[in-house]
Motif scaffolding. Structure first.
Motif, PDB file in Angstrom:
ATOM      1  N   MET A   1       0.841  -1.185   0.000  1.00 22.89           N
ATOM      2  CA  MET A   1       0.000   0.000   0.000  1.00 22.89           C
ATOM      3  C   MET A   1       0.880   1.240   0.000  1.00 22.89           C
ATOM      4  O   MET A   1       1.581   1.512   0.975  1.00 22.89           O
ATOM      5  CB  MET A   1      -0.877  -0.035   1.243  1.00 22.89           C
ATOM      6  N   THR A   2       0.886   1.983  -1.018  1.00 24.52           N
ATOM      7  CA  THR A   2       1.716   3.164  -1.099  1.00 24.52           C
ATOM      8  C   THR A   2       1.011   4.340  -0.474  1.00 24.52           C
ATOM      9  O   THR A   2      -0.106   4.264   0.001  1.00 24.52           O
ATOM     10  CB  THR A   2       2.038   3.490  -2.562  1.00 24.52           C
ATOM     11  N   ALA A   3       1.687   5.509  -0.472  1.00 22.68           N
ATOM     12  CA  ALA A   3       1.074   6.694   0.117  1.00 22.68           C
ATOM     13  C   ALA A   3      -0.199   7.090  -0.593  1.00 22.68           C
ATOM     14  O   ALA A   3      -1.075   7.708  -0.011  1.00 22.68           O
ATOM     15  CB  ALA A   3       2.062   7.861   0.079  1.00 22.68           C
ATOM     16  N   ARG A   4      -0.305   6.737  -1.934  1.00 26.67           N
ATOM     17  CA  ARG A   4      -1.524   7.092  -2.642  1.00 26.67           C
ATOM     18  C   ARG A   4      -2.687   6.210  -2.206  1.00 26.67           C
ATOM     19  O   ARG A   4      -3.822   6.450  -2.541  1.00 26.67           O
ATOM     20  CB  ARG A   4      -1.337   7.012  -4.150  1.00 26.67           C
ATOM     21  N   SER A   5      -2.368   5.124  -1.464  1.00 26.63           N
ATOM     22  CA  SER A   5      -3.437   4.280  -1.021  1.00 26.63           C
ATOM     23  C   SER A   5      -4.206   4.957   0.098  1.00 26.63           C
ATOM     24  O   SER A   5      -3.657   5.678   0.882  1.00 26.63           O
ATOM     25  CB  SER A   5      -2.878   2.963  -0.519  1.00 26.63           C
ATOM     26  N   ILE A   6      -5.528   4.663   0.211  1.00 23.32           N
ATOM     27  CA  ILE A   6      -6.338   5.244   1.268  1.00 23.32           C
ATOM     28  C   ILE A   6      -6.512   4.198   2.336  1.00 23.32           C
ATOM     29  O   ILE A   6      -7.056   3.154   2.112  1.00 23.32           O
ATOM     30  CB  ILE A   6      -7.695   5.696   0.736  1.00 23.32           C
ATOM     31  N   ARG A   7      -6.020   4.436   3.533  1.00 24.22           N
ATOM     32  CA  ARG A   7      -6.180   3.450   4.581  1.00 24.22           C
ATOM     33  C   ARG A   7      -7.136   3.981   5.627  1.00 24.22           C
ATOM     34  O   ARG A   7      -7.264   5.162   5.862  1.00 24.22           O
ATOM     35  CB  ARG A   7      -4.832   3.090   5.208  1.00 24.22           C
ATOM     36  N   GLY A   8      -7.796   3.112   6.268  1.00 23.12           N
ATOM     37  CA  GLY A   8      -8.850   3.536   7.190  1.00 23.12           C
ATOM     38  C   GLY A   8      -8.513   3.267   8.631  1.00 23.12           C
ATOM     39  O   GLY A   8      -7.540   2.623   8.985  1.00 23.12           O
ATOM     40  N   LEU A   9      -9.366   3.772   9.516  1.00 28.41           N
ATOM     41  CA  LEU A   9      -9.311   3.457  10.921  1.00 28.41           C
ATOM     42  C   LEU A   9     -10.098   2.173  11.118  1.00 28.41           C
ATOM     43  O   LEU A   9     -11.241   2.074  10.709  1.00 28.41           O
ATOM     44  CB  LEU A   9      -9.958   4.587  11.737  1.00 28.41           C
ATOM     45  N   GLN A 431       5.324   4.507  -9.476  1.00 25.90           N
ATOM     46  CA  GLN A 431       6.620   3.853  -9.329  1.00 25.90           C
ATOM     47  C   GLN A 431       7.605   4.644  -8.478  1.00 25.90           C
ATOM     48  O   GLN A 431       8.398   4.060  -7.733  1.00 25.90           O
ATOM     49  CB  GLN A 431       7.220   3.578 -10.718  1.00 25.90           C
ATOM     50  N   TYR A 432       7.572   5.954  -8.579  1.00 26.84           N
ATOM     51  CA  TYR A 432       8.527   6.764  -7.823  1.00 26.84           C
ATOM     52  C   TYR A 432       8.327   6.561  -6.331  1.00 26.84           C
ATOM     53  O   TYR A 432       9.274   6.321  -5.578  1.00 26.84           O
ATOM     54  CB  TYR A 432       8.377   8.233  -8.205  1.00 26.84           C
ATOM     55  N   LEU A 433       7.077   6.653  -5.883  1.00 23.22           N
ATOM     56  CA  LEU A 433       6.782   6.493  -4.464  1.00 23.22           C
ATOM     57  C   LEU A 433       7.012   5.056  -3.999  1.00 23.22           C
ATOM     58  O   LEU A 433       7.377   4.814  -2.848  1.00 23.22           O
ATOM     59  CB  LEU A 433       5.336   6.891  -4.178  1.00 23.22           C
ATOM     60  N   LEU A 434       6.795   4.118  -4.864  1.00 26.66           N
ATOM     61  CA  LEU A 434       6.902   2.704  -4.521  1.00 26.66           C
ATOM     62  C   LEU A 434       8.336   2.215  -4.403  1.00 26.66           C
ATOM     63  O   LEU A 434       8.656   1.376  -3.553  1.00 26.66           O
ATOM     64  CB  LEU A 434       6.178   1.872  -5.585  1.00 26.66           C
ATOM     65  N   LEU A 435       9.245   2.769  -5.238  1.00 26.73           N
ATOM     66  CA  LEU A 435      10.562   2.155  -5.411  1.00 26.73           C
ATOM     67  C   LEU A 435      11.745   3.056  -5.078  1.00 26.73           C
ATOM     68  O   LEU A 435      12.864   2.550  -4.914  1.00 26.73           O
ATOM     69  CB  LEU A 435      10.708   1.680  -6.863  1.00 26.73           C
ATOM     70  N   LYS A 436      11.572   4.348  -4.978  1.00 31.39           N
ATOM     71  CA  LYS A 436      12.713   5.259  -4.759  1.00 31.39           C
ATOM     72  C   LYS A 436      13.334   4.991  -3.389  1.00 31.39           C
ATOM     73  O   LYS A 436      12.665   5.032  -2.354  1.00 31.39           O
ATOM     74  CB  LYS A 436      12.252   6.711  -4.854  1.00 31.39           C
ATOM     75  N   SER A 437      14.617   4.718  -3.376  1.00 36.01           N
ATOM     76  CA  SER A 437      15.280   4.329  -2.128  1.00 36.01           C
ATOM     77  C   SER A 437      15.232   5.419  -1.067  1.00 36.01           C
ATOM     78  O   SER A 437      15.156   5.133   0.129  1.00 36.01           O
ATOM     79  CB  SER A 437      16.735   3.930  -2.404  1.00 36.01           C
ATOM     80  N   GLY A 443       6.425   6.549   5.737  1.00 38.20           N
ATOM     81  CA  GLY A 443       5.021   6.156   5.780  1.00 38.20           C
ATOM     82  C   GLY A 443       4.780   4.940   4.907  1.00 38.20           C
ATOM     83  O   GLY A 443       5.449   3.912   5.026  1.00 38.20           O
ATOM     84  N   PHE A 444       3.825   5.070   3.964  1.00 39.22           N
ATOM     85  CA  PHE A 444       3.506   3.961   3.073  1.00 39.22           C
ATOM     86  C   PHE A 444       4.237   4.065   1.743  1.00 39.22           C
ATOM     87  O   PHE A 444       3.943   3.331   0.807  1.00 39.22           O
ATOM     88  CB  PHE A 444       1.989   3.867   2.869  1.00 39.22           C
ATOM     89  N   ASN A 445       5.200   4.967   1.637  1.00 40.27           N
ATOM     90  CA  ASN A 445       6.080   5.006   0.478  1.00 40.27           C
ATOM     91  C   ASN A 445       7.151   3.930   0.638  1.00 40.27           C
ATOM     92  O   ASN A 445       7.654   3.689   1.732  1.00 40.27           O
ATOM     93  CB  ASN A 445       6.746   6.373   0.338  1.00 40.27           C
ATOM     94  N   ASN A 446       7.510   3.283  -0.460  1.00 37.00           N
ATOM     95  CA  ASN A 446       8.572   2.266  -0.467  1.00 37.00           C
ATOM     96  C   ASN A 446       8.521   1.388   0.780  1.00 37.00           C
ATOM     97  O   ASN A 446       9.466   1.334   1.568  1.00 37.00           O
ATOM     98  CB  ASN A 446       9.950   2.922  -0.601  1.00 37.00           C
ATOM     99  N   MET A 447       7.411   0.692   0.937  1.00 42.66           N
ATOM    100  CA  MET A 447       7.189  -0.135   2.114  1.00 42.66           C
ATOM    101  C   MET A 447       8.205  -1.258   2.267  1.00 42.66           C
ATOM    102  O   MET A 447       8.435  -1.748   3.369  1.00 42.66           O
ATOM    103  CB  MET A 447       5.778  -0.731   2.066  1.00 42.66           C
TER     104      MET A 447
END
Length: 533
Positions: A1-9, A431-437, A443-447
């Motif tokens: 789940m990347t930062a663009r994902s919406i996560r809930g309570l 891809q940038y948020l998912l893979l950039k070292s 947060g949920f970037n590059n988990m």
């Protein structure tokens, strides 16, 4: 789940979640069954997740369709850009470094105050401010400056010719006269927003529902659906039950539940092609999951086609990376064939030898790690169980565990997660948020804490070049590097399925990102629905 994902309570346990949602949402629309209300102008839909904030300054609605807000541009049913708060598409300089937007005249915020260029400048500058807790601000990295020329013109100056910049200007515009007077991260605007959109916020009961009412003064015309409620129902089975009982007018459902409504009178199923993928993070900081040979073995041990057939029931496709196989950006030849014998050989050659129980070991390290998925999400659960089963056949022990994001997030550095992500329009967006070292642990970037210098370089080239051929080569490199050192095991791309009451005209779907029906689904254009006669 990347930062663009919406996560809930979520509730502390699955049982608590079921109990709480059953009690809280028994009549989410506040009217008669189904939320239809006495005049039939209300709609209640069930979604799986909710945002953490309703402020666009913190990322809410950044991909469009926020209902409360408008962007300079918007996306139509075919995902083509169209003017929204801008009066026309932007004028772009020959070098691709200047974007000029002429603004629509006569637009007002829902509090009656006029919208102007200063609100646009305020929004973008605030998002880019280092003090603002917006996890997606790197998507605006190309912006050198934004300034107003009078009340009706905004000029963006870019550092480099960022090809998809216009697509980024669908993000919502916040009112300076309200948001600038409070703390951007904690002020009332985060839960009580004011915008120019077709709806205004009527109420937000966290974990229960988000309620909207039509904006009678909307510049695009007052919506016919006068009350619109998003009921937060995290559990898939409960969502289906409420839809069947008439408490909901529509809901997003996994395939096995959506099919139970086939042929039911008064309901229609909509399928939306998506960029939404399911993937397993393989944390670099885990001694087993971070080992390249283990990653490569898992990548070919997993049976993606069976997941598509049995879990998705054909409503999706195999995923080999963040880019769907039918996208023009997909790198041909990066498909991975299910090959258990190859997986075992990769592990044998790397020194991972089976122990007495069949689970492999190397240098005292056992080929085992936990895999977390979100409670109540049947698709993630099924993917996790199938993944663990396939891994076991190769001698890798994956222990599945359910939990809320509050439980999962602190463990992401070392534990695997059945995650999701995806964004249409441009490969840079996901891809940038998912893979950039450099974004590892943000947060949920590059988990997965993925660290690949070749990928970092290619991501920068893809982002900064205005030449599509150069960009295509860059994203091909990213996908081929993910074959060499996966970092994630991509499993499937999922088509979203919605079942909706068939009493309105105007419903359709767009190509969707990974957002669980919050701003998409057949209600992406609910402001344009009209009652059937």
């Amino acid at each position: 789940m990347t930062a663009r994902s919406i996560r809930g309570l979520a509730a502390a346990t699955l049982a608590a979640a079921l109990t709480a949602s059953a009690a809280a949402c028994s009549n989410p629309g506040g009217g008669t069954a189904g939320g239809k209300g006495a005049d039939g102008t209300a709609v209640v839909v069930g979604i799986a997740y909710e945002p953490e904030s309703l402020s666009p300054l913190l990322g809410y609605g950044k991909d469009g369709n926020s209902k409360i807000f408008d962007g300079l541009l918007a996306l139509d049913a075919e995902m083509r850009l169209k003017p929204a708060l801008a009066a026309a598409l932007p004028e772009v300089s020959d070098d691709g470094l200047t974007y000029t937007y002429k603004l629509r005249k006569g637009v007002k915020f829902s509090d009656g105050k006029p919208f102007s260029a200063k609100d646009v400048v305020f929004t973008y500058r605030t998002i880019l401010d280092e003090k603002t807790n917006n996890a997606s601000k790197t998507e605006l990295d190309a912006v050198e400056d934004v300034k107003a020329t009078g009340d009706d013109t905004v000029v963006f100056t870019l550092k480099y010719p960022y090809a998809p910049f216009a697509e980024r200007t669908v993000l919502p515009i916040a009112p300076e006269h309200v948001a600038a007077r409070q703390d951007v991260n904690t002020g009332d605007f985060t839960t009580k927003p004011i915008g120019t959109g077709p709806y205004v916020l009527a109420g937000w009961s966290k974990g229960e529902k988000i309620s909207f009412k039509a904006n009678p003064d909307y510049w695009g015309g007052a919506p016919k659906v006068e009350k619109f409620t998003m009921a937060i129902v995290k559990d898939d089975d409960v969502r289906a039950t409420r839809l069947r009982s008439g408490e909901l007018d529509g809901a997003i459902l996994p395939p096995n539940l959506a099919k139970t409504f086939k042929g039911e009178r008064g309901k229609k199923t909509y399928a939306a092609t998506t960029y939404d993928y399911r993937t397993v993070t393989l944390p670099t900081n885990n001694k087993a999951a971070g080992d390249t040979a283990v990653r490569q073995a898992l990548d070919v041990a997993v049976d993606r086609d069976t997941m598509v057939d049995q879990i998705l029931e054909g409503a999706g496709k195999a995923a080999y990376g963040p880019v769907p196989t039918d996208s023009e950006w997909f790198a041909k030849g990066t498909e991975r064939v299910h090959d258990l014998a190859k997986a075992k050989k990769i592990l044998d050659d790397a020194g991972w030898k089976p122990g007495e129980d069949g689970i492999r070991e190397k240098d005292g390290v056992r080929a085992a790690f936990p895999l977390w998925y979100v409670s109540g999400d049947k698709l993630r659960q099924d993917h996790a169980l199938a993944y663990a089963s396939d891994a076991k056949k190769a001698g890798i022990d994956v222990k599945t565990q359910a939990g809320t994001w509050e439980v999962i997030e602190p463990r992401m550095k070392t534990d695997a997660v059945l995650a999701g992500g995806g964004a249409p329009a441009d490969p840079d967006f996901d891809q940038y948020l998912l893979l950039k070292s450099s974004l590892a642990g943000d947060g949920f970037n590059n988990m997965a804490w993925y660290d690949n210098k070749a990928v970092d370089k290619a991501l920068e080239e893809g982002r900064k070049s205005g030449d599509k051929r150069v960009r295509k080569a860059a994203y091909d490199t990213v996908q081929r590097e993910l074959v060499k050192n996966p970092g994630y095991t991509f499993l499937t791309h999922i088509d979203h399925l919605y079942v909706v009451s068939d009493r309105w005209d105007g419903l359709s779907t767009q190509i969707e990102p990974h957002d669980h029906g919050l701003a998409s689904g057949p209600w992406w254009n609910v402001e344009d629905w009209t009652p059937k006669k």
